[in-house]
Structures are given as C-alpha cells and as structure tokens.
Design a protein around this motif. Structure first.
Motif, PDB file in Angstrom:
ATOM      1  N   UNK A   1       0.846  -1.171   0.000  1.00 60.85           N
ATOM      2  CA  UNK A   1       0.000   0.000   0.000  1.00 60.85           C
ATOM      3  C   UNK A   1       0.895   1.239   0.000  1.00 60.85           C
ATOM      4  N   UNK A   2       0.390   2.289  -0.642  1.00 58.31           N
ATOM      5  CA  UNK A   2       1.111   3.552  -0.746  1.00 58.31           C
ATOM      6  C   UNK A   2       0.211   4.701  -0.312  1.00 58.31           C
ATOM      7  N   UNK A   3       0.830   5.722   0.273  1.00 62.66           N
ATOM      8  CA  UNK A   3       0.114   6.934   0.661  1.00 62.66           C
ATOM      9  C   UNK A   3       0.643   8.091  -0.175  1.00 62.66           C
ATOM     10  N   UNK A   4      -0.250   8.982  -0.553  1.00 61.09           N
ATOM     11  CA  UNK A   4       0.078  10.180  -1.318  1.00 61.09           C
ATOM     12  C   UNK A   4      -0.331  11.377  -0.470  1.00 61.09           C
ATOM     13  N   UNK A   5       0.621  12.268  -0.193  1.00 58.77           N
ATOM     14  CA  UNK A   5       0.366  13.416   0.677  1.00 58.77           C
ATOM     15  C   UNK A   5       0.487  14.711  -0.122  1.00 58.77           C
ATOM     16  N   UNK A   6      -0.543  15.543  -0.015  1.00 61.56           N
ATOM     17  CA  UNK A   6      -0.547  16.860  -0.647  1.00 61.56           C
ATOM     18  C   UNK A   6      -0.973  17.883   0.391  1.00 61.56           C
ATOM     19  N   UNK A   7      -0.352  19.065   0.340  1.00 63.59           N
ATOM     20  CA  UNK A   7      -0.672  20.122   1.291  1.00 63.59           C
ATOM     21  C   UNK A   7      -0.933  21.430   0.567  1.00 63.59           C
ATOM     22  N   UNK A   8      -1.698  22.265   1.232  1.00 69.00           N
ATOM     23  CA  UNK A   8      -1.925  23.625   0.752  1.00 69.00           C
ATOM     24  C   UNK A   8      -2.236  24.501   1.949  1.00 69.00           C
ATOM     25  N   UNK A   9      -2.240  25.793   1.699  1.00 69.13           N
ATOM     26  CA  UNK A   9      -2.685  26.769   2.687  1.00 69.13           C
ATOM     27  C   UNK A   9      -3.701  27.680   2.020  1.00 69.13           C
ATOM     28  N   UNK A  10      -4.611  28.185   2.838  1.00 71.37           N
ATOM     29  CA  UNK A  10      -5.572  29.179   2.371  1.00 71.37           C
ATOM     30  C   UNK A  10      -5.955  30.039   3.571  1.00 71.37           C
ATOM     31  N   UNK A  11      -6.514  31.227   3.318  1.00 75.41           N
ATOM     32  CA  UNK A  11      -6.970  32.048   4.439  1.00 75.41           C
ATOM     33  C   UNK A  11      -7.994  31.279   5.284  1.00 75.41           C
ATOM     34  N   UNK A  12      -7.962  31.513   6.582  1.00 68.47           N
ATOM     35  CA  UNK A  12      -8.875  30.804   7.492  1.00 68.47           C
ATOM     36  C   UNK A  12     -10.332  30.937   7.074  1.00 68.47           C
ATOM     37  N   UNK A  74       3.814  15.368  -9.333  1.00 73.48           N
ATOM     38  CA  UNK A  74       3.139  16.655  -9.526  1.00 73.48           C
ATOM     39  C   UNK A  74       1.768  16.649  -8.859  1.00 73.48           C
ATOM     40  N   UNK A  75       1.444  17.747  -8.216  1.00 68.32           N
ATOM     41  CA  UNK A  75       0.122  17.897  -7.618  1.00 68.32           C
ATOM     42  C   UNK A  75      -0.920  18.033  -8.716  1.00 68.32           C
ATOM     43  N   UNK A  76      -2.091  17.505  -8.457  1.00 68.00           N
ATOM     44  CA  UNK A  76      -3.206  17.652  -9.385  1.00 68.00           C
ATOM     45  C   UNK A  76      -4.089  18.775  -8.845  1.00 68.00           C
ATOM     46  N   UNK A  77      -4.119  19.878  -9.568  1.00 70.90           N
ATOM     47  CA  UNK A  77      -4.888  21.044  -9.135  1.00 70.90           C
ATOM     48  C   UNK A  77      -6.174  21.133  -9.950  1.00 70.90           C
ATOM     49  N   UNK A  78      -7.120  21.924  -9.462  1.00 70.04           N
ATOM     50  CA  UNK A  78      -8.434  22.022 -10.088  1.00 70.04           C
ATOM     51  C   UNK A  78      -8.743  23.476 -10.426  1.00 70.04           C
ATOM     52  N   UNK A  79      -9.626  23.699 -11.412  1.00 66.03           N
ATOM     53  CA  UNK A  79      -9.850  25.039 -11.973  1.00 66.03           C
ATOM     54  C   UNK A  79     -10.224  26.128 -10.969  1.00 66.03           C
ATOM     55  N   UNK A  80     -11.000  25.807  -9.956  1.00 66.65           N
ATOM     56  CA  UNK A  80     -11.470  26.845  -9.044  1.00 66.65           C
ATOM     57  C   UNK A  80     -10.630  26.985  -7.772  1.00 66.65           C
ATOM     58  N   UNK A  81      -9.450  26.364  -7.740  1.00 65.28           N
ATOM     59  CA  UNK A  81      -8.593  26.463  -6.557  1.00 65.28           C
ATOM     60  C   UNK A  81      -8.295  27.920  -6.201  1.00 65.28           C
ATOM     61  N   UNK A  82      -8.093  28.764  -7.204  1.00 69.01           N
ATOM     62  CA  UNK A  82      -7.764  30.162  -6.977  1.00 69.01           C
ATOM     63  C   UNK A  82      -8.846  30.932  -6.258  1.00 69.01           C
ATOM     64  N   UNK A  83     -10.076  30.491  -6.400  1.00 68.47           N
ATOM     65  CA  UNK A  83     -11.217  31.137  -5.736  1.00 68.47           C
ATOM     66  C   UNK A  83     -11.039  31.168  -4.212  1.00 68.47           C
ATOM     67  N   UNK A  84     -10.285  30.208  -3.705  1.00 69.33           N
ATOM     68  CA  UNK A  84     -10.079  30.079  -2.262  1.00 69.33           C
ATOM     69  C   UNK A  84      -8.740  30.669  -1.826  1.00 69.33           C
ATOM     70  N   UNK A  90       3.082  22.298  -5.086  1.00 67.96           N
ATOM     71  CA  UNK A  90       2.990  21.837  -6.476  1.00 67.96           C
ATOM     72  C   UNK A  90       3.511  20.422  -6.658  1.00 67.96           C
ATOM     73  N   UNK A  91       4.116  19.900  -5.610  1.00 64.17           N
ATOM     74  CA  UNK A  91       4.564  18.511  -5.641  1.00 64.17           C
ATOM     75  C   UNK A  91       3.918  17.766  -4.477  1.00 64.17           C
ATOM     76  N   UNK A  92       3.894  16.474  -4.580  1.00 68.93           N
ATOM     77  CA  UNK A  92       3.332  15.624  -3.533  1.00 68.93           C
ATOM     78  C   UNK A  92       4.395  14.641  -3.066  1.00 68.93           C
ATOM     79  N   UNK A  93       4.149  14.074  -1.904  1.00 68.61           N
ATOM     80  CA  UNK A  93       5.049  13.065  -1.350  1.00 68.61           C
ATOM     81  C   UNK A  93       4.355  11.711  -1.406  1.00 68.61           C
TER      82      UNK A  93
END
Length: 105
Positions: A1-12, A74-84, A90-93
């Motif tokens: 089994x493998x785990x894929x970790x992605x992180x981001x930050x956004x305003x509270x 590479x992180x998989x981003x979505x079209x409306x991410x910028x809205x938040x 941009x990379x994942x572990x």
C-alpha cells in the motif's frame, strides 16, 4: 500500500468552503479511481492560515499514476482552486505504508 500526501494553505475564512470543494474534486476523483483505498483530510492553523493536508491511500503506484498522470510527483490542481486564495504545494510526497489500521467503536 502507498500513501500520497498533498498540502496547501488558504486564508482561514476559506477553510471550510475549500474543504467542501476538495471533497467535490480531489476526494471524489480519487475515490472513483481503481486501486483507491481511502483518504484522510487534516487541518490546522499555521501563521494565521489554514493548512490542509490530504492523504490518499492506494494499492499500487500504478493506481496513483492512473489518477495523477505519468509524473506522480506533480500535484493535481483544479480550476477553481484560486477562488479560495489557495497556496498549493505543487509537488506531492509518496510513502510506502507500513501500518494501516483504525480502531472503531
């Protein structure tokens, strides 16, 4: 089994809405991919921002590739991410999972 970790930050103030959007996009898409084993979302406040971590679990690296494409780092981003006002990594572990158990009850 493998785990894929992605992180981001956004305003509270966008945290809850972004987590809802994350369920509609990344979590939904991963759960529809063959080999998907589960997901966890974590959040914490860091320097006045919401840090959000998504960890998905997979049966094999080839299943991650079916979701993410050939370059699974590479992180998989979505079209409306910028809205938040997202600040995404941009990379994942990826990790080999040694232990995967949960106690319920």
């Amino acid at each position: 089994m493998h785990a894929r970790e992605w992180k981001c930050r956004c305003p509270l103030e966008h945290r809850d809405a972004f987590i809802d959007y994350l369920y509609e996009t990344g979590v939904r898409e991963t759960s529809e991919t063959s080999g998907f084993q589960g997901a966890q979302i974590f959040t914490r406040d860091v320097e006045g921002m919401a840090e959000i971590t998504l960890i998905t679990y997979w049966d094999a690296l080839s299943s991650i590739e079916a979701f993410a494409g050939v370059d699974i780092s590479k992180a998989k981003l979505y079209p409306e991410d910028g809205k938040y006002q997202l600040q995404p990594e941009l990379t994942v572990q990826h990790y080999a999972v040694i232990e995967y158990s949960f106690v319920t009850g």
